[in-house]
Design a protein around this motif. Sequence first.
Motif, mmCIF file in Angstrom:
data_model
loop_
_atom_site.group_PDB
_atom_site.id
_atom_site.type_symbol
_atom_site.label_atom_id
_atom_site.label_comp_id
_atom_site.label_asym_id
_atom_site.label_seq_id
_atom_site.Cartn_x
_atom_site.Cartn_y
_atom_site.Cartn_z
ATOM 1 N N GLY A 1 0.824 -1.198 0.000
ATOM 2 C CA GLY A 1 0.000 0.000 0.000
ATOM 3 C C GLY A 1 0.856 1.245 0.000
ATOM 4 N N VAL A 2 0.214 2.399 -0.021
ATOM 5 C CA VAL A 2 0.935 3.664 -0.158
ATOM 6 C C VAL A 2 1.788 3.979 1.064
ATOM 7 C CG1 VAL A 2 -0.739 4.653 -1.759
ATOM 8 C CG2 VAL A 2 -1.061 4.945 0.713
ATOM 9 N N LEU A 3 1.494 3.387 2.207
ATOM 10 C CA LEU A 3 2.254 3.670 3.420
ATOM 11 C C LEU A 3 3.346 2.645 3.688
ATOM 12 C CD1 LEU A 3 -0.624 4.781 5.798
ATOM 13 C CD2 LEU A 3 0.934 6.217 4.481
ATOM 14 N N ASP A 4 3.496 1.660 2.808
ATOM 15 C CA ASP A 4 4.519 0.637 2.996
ATOM 16 C C ASP A 4 5.879 1.184 2.576
ATOM 17 O OD1 ASP A 4 2.720 -1.284 3.918
ATOM 18 O OD2 ASP A 4 2.213 -1.901 1.883
ATOM 19 N N ALA A 5 6.859 1.089 3.464
ATOM 20 C CA ALA A 5 8.205 1.582 3.197
ATOM 21 C C ALA A 5 9.101 0.413 2.811
ATOM 22 C CB ALA A 5 8.757 2.287 4.435
ATOM 23 N N PRO A 6 9.806 0.496 1.684
ATOM 24 C CA PRO A 6 10.624 -0.629 1.232
ATOM 25 C C PRO A 6 11.926 -0.769 2.005
ATOM 26 C CG PRO A 6 10.840 1.202 -0.292
ATOM 27 C CD PRO A 6 9.806 1.612 0.717
ATOM 28 N N VAL A 7 12.453 -1.980 2.014
ATOM 29 C CA VAL A 7 13.790 -2.247 2.533
ATOM 30 C C VAL A 7 14.771 -2.251 1.367
ATOM 31 C CG1 VAL A 7 12.933 -3.542 4.511
ATOM 32 C CG2 VAL A 7 13.427 -4.749 2.381
#
Length: 258
Positions: free
Chosen positions: A238-244
């Motif tokens: 989703g739009v709030l997911d921050a990638p590693v």
Amino acid sequence: MSNTDDTADRPEEDAGVPHGIEFEWHAADPMLADLTPDQLDELGFSNLDPGSFGPGSFDSGAEGLGEEEKWPWRERLIAARKARSNADRTVARNKVLAHLAAPLAEVDTVCAFLPLASEPLGIELLDLLVKFGVTVLVPVVTGAAPLEWSAYSPDEIAVGRLGISEPTGARLGELAVLEAAAVLVPALAVDRQGYRLGRGGGHYDRTLALIEMANLDYAPALIAVVFDDELFDEVPSGVLDAPVTHVVSPDGGLKVLN
């Protein structure tokens, strides 16, 4: 494993390993939501909105994007982890330790986590890093906010209010994560773009967003720790997911993600 011998020889350095840089240390930083603009400016974070990470800041309608797809994934992945034998878990943890010990032993500070019994990460890695003189920080969940951190000590661990192990030592605040050269991130799955599937609390997404918004000169390696069959071409996000930025798995080793 003892963690008192700080004079032990460190493993041979990996040429591809990122090294940390010096940050000014601020003991017992308060929650970002409690800081005034002047205090943020003093800490070097004048570009941050003091209310950006307070309780409820991630509780918007946008959080639902992708959530319907995520829960069936979580159910399958958690069931698969529970079905693994203890022998398989032990082999996986030993391999993950072998992949991470040398590179992480060369940095000053690592943010790790206290693993659940079903995780491919073993507590032995944290003990080994402390033995090599690395400062290891582990998280404390404080609600709808970025994680707080405490220095890891095997003698200062207790079961927290959520039923998971937490450190009982002094709280170093949310900004302590900015000291780290590497952050180990728990995940049920991760894809090749770096998007991870967690357990739905959003705590790490808030912390990863904090790191991104801090706009550091040196960005830490953000390493998802998974089993080999938990790396996918794509996972729901989703739009709030921050990638590693990286993934480590038992047979796949440590890899850079897109």
